[in-house]
Design a protein around this motif. Structure first.
Motif, mmCIF file in Angstrom:
data_model
loop_
_atom_site.group_PDB
_atom_site.id
_atom_site.type_symbol
_atom_site.label_atom_id
_atom_site.label_comp_id
_atom_site.label_asym_id
_atom_site.label_seq_id
_atom_site.Cartn_x
_atom_site.Cartn_y
_atom_site.Cartn_z
ATOM 1 N N LEU A 73 0.732 -0.891 -0.232
ATOM 2 C CA LEU A 73 -0.229 -0.192 0.008
ATOM 3 C C LEU A 73 0.860 1.188 0.003
ATOM 4 N N ASP A 74 1.997 1.224 0.701
ATOM 5 C CA ASP A 74 2.757 2.161 0.697
ATOM 6 C C ASP A 74 3.372 2.704 -0.697
ATOM 7 N N GLU A 75 3.662 1.529 -1.399
ATOM 8 C CA GLU A 75 4.229 1.573 -2.824
ATOM 9 C C GLU A 75 3.296 2.461 -3.876
ATOM 10 N N LEU A 76 1.857 1.631 -3.457
ATOM 11 C CA LEU A 76 0.855 2.409 -4.369
ATOM 12 C C LEU A 76 0.545 3.780 -4.063
ATOM 13 N N ASP A 77 0.732 4.466 -2.487
ATOM 14 C CA ASP A 77 0.327 5.682 -2.063
ATOM 15 C C ASP A 77 1.578 6.323 -2.912
ATOM 16 N N ARG A 78 2.726 6.058 -3.040
ATOM 17 C CA ARG A 78 4.072 6.813 -3.492
ATOM 18 C C ARG A 78 3.640 6.915 -5.029
ATOM 19 N N ALA A 79 3.167 5.880 -5.554
ATOM 20 C CA ALA A 79 3.061 5.931 -7.191
ATOM 21 C C ALA A 79 1.771 7.103 -7.529
ATOM 22 N N HIS A 80 0.605 7.058 -6.719
ATOM 23 C CA HIS A 80 -0.360 7.943 -6.837
ATOM 24 C C HIS A 80 -0.001 9.169 -6.452
ATOM 25 N N LEU A 81 0.866 9.558 -5.716
ATOM 26 C CA LEU A 81 1.283 10.770 -5.336
ATOM 27 C C LEU A 81 2.290 11.280 -6.636
ATOM 28 N N ALA A 82 3.024 10.545 -6.881
ATOM 29 C CA ALA A 82 3.687 10.899 -8.200
ATOM 30 C C ALA A 82 2.991 11.346 -9.342
ATOM 31 N N VAL A 83 1.766 10.323 -9.475
ATOM 32 C CA VAL A 83 0.909 10.829 -10.786
ATOM 33 C C VAL A 83 0.372 12.024 -10.660
ATOM 34 N N ALA A 84 -0.230 12.331 -9.334
ATOM 35 C CA ALA A 84 -0.896 13.768 -8.923
ATOM 36 C C ALA A 84 -0.017 14.870 -9.086
ATOM 37 N N ALA A 85 1.291 14.647 -8.624
ATOM 38 C CA ALA A 85 2.170 15.713 -8.754
ATOM 39 C C ALA A 85 2.536 16.074 -10.147
ATOM 40 N N SER A 86 2.690 15.068 -11.084
ATOM 41 C CA SER A 86 3.003 15.269 -12.425
ATOM 42 C C SER A 86 1.837 15.723 -13.421
ATOM 43 N N VAL A 87 0.442 15.509 -12.858
ATOM 44 C CA VAL A 87 -0.786 16.039 -13.333
ATOM 45 C C VAL A 87 -0.813 17.634 -12.915
ATOM 46 N N ARG A 88 -0.471 17.863 -11.771
ATOM 47 C CA ARG A 88 -0.415 19.539 -11.534
ATOM 48 C C ARG A 88 0.621 20.060 -12.042
ATOM 49 N N ARG A 89 1.820 19.452 -12.355
ATOM 50 C CA ARG A 89 2.931 20.345 -13.094
ATOM 51 C C ARG A 89 2.213 20.250 -14.531
ATOM 52 N N THR A 90 1.829 19.470 -15.051
ATOM 53 C CA THR A 90 1.254 19.550 -16.382
ATOM 54 C C THR A 90 0.365 20.495 -16.491
ATOM 55 N N ARG A 91 -0.809 20.536 -15.490
ATOM 56 C CA ARG A 91 -1.915 21.519 -15.493
ATOM 57 C C ARG A 91 -1.247 22.988 -15.339
#
Length: 157
Positions: A109-127
């Motif tokens: 679950l920690d790995e999944l959490d880190r992956a989702h945080l990375a995706v969210a940060a990438s989406v934010r930077r793209t936006r």
């Protein structure tokens, strides 16, 4: 200085200042010198077959464990957790097989959490980049796009 070196899978807890979740020492951190601002927890060699450092870490990272540590930090200008206080924390200790299952589940679950945080940060930077490109001042409009002055005039109506 050997007494202050960190070993793989040591657990470090903040001793003074903002009491936050502890951390597990990783391979690349072996030999780092610990700060006087942290408490190091290490499973004794005699207990290695009985308790997993990762299990202890997950227990210490529980909201209730962090709150427990904060409550015991001295009420001074900067909170300070004493090792004696931390030593009095009661931690349930299931058998090694159950600890391994718990650690595997929580690590996943920690790995999944880190992956989702990375995706969210990438989406934010793209936006942010896209908004700047779409909404920022343009130097020269493309021929097939309505001139900016006309858009501004229509927007003020």
């Amino acid at each position: 200085m050997r007494n202050f070196e960190l070993w793989h899978k040591d657990i470090v807890c903040v001793r003074s200042g903002a009491i936050v979740q502890p951390a597990l020492v990783q391979q690349h951190q072996i030999g780092w010198l610990m700060s006087p601002n942290v408490i190091r927890l290490r499973v004794p060699e005699a207990q290695e077959g009985r308790v997993l450092p990762e299990y202890l870490l997950h227990y210490l990272c529980l909201d209730k464990s962090v709150a427990w540590m904060r409550d015991r930090a001295a009420a001074t200008a900067a909170p300070s957790l004493r090792s004696e206080s931390l030593g009095s924390l009661r931690i349930p200790l299931p058998d090694l097989a159950e600890q391994q299952e718990i650690v595997a589940s929580l690590n996943g679950l920690d790995e999944l959490d880190r992956a989702h945080l990375a995706v969210a940060a990438s989406v934010r930077r793209t936006r942010i980049a896209l908004a700047g490109a779409l909404l920022g001042p343009s130097t020269e409009p493309a021929p097939d796009i309505i001139p900016r002055r006309r858009l501004e005039k229509e927007a003020s109506l």
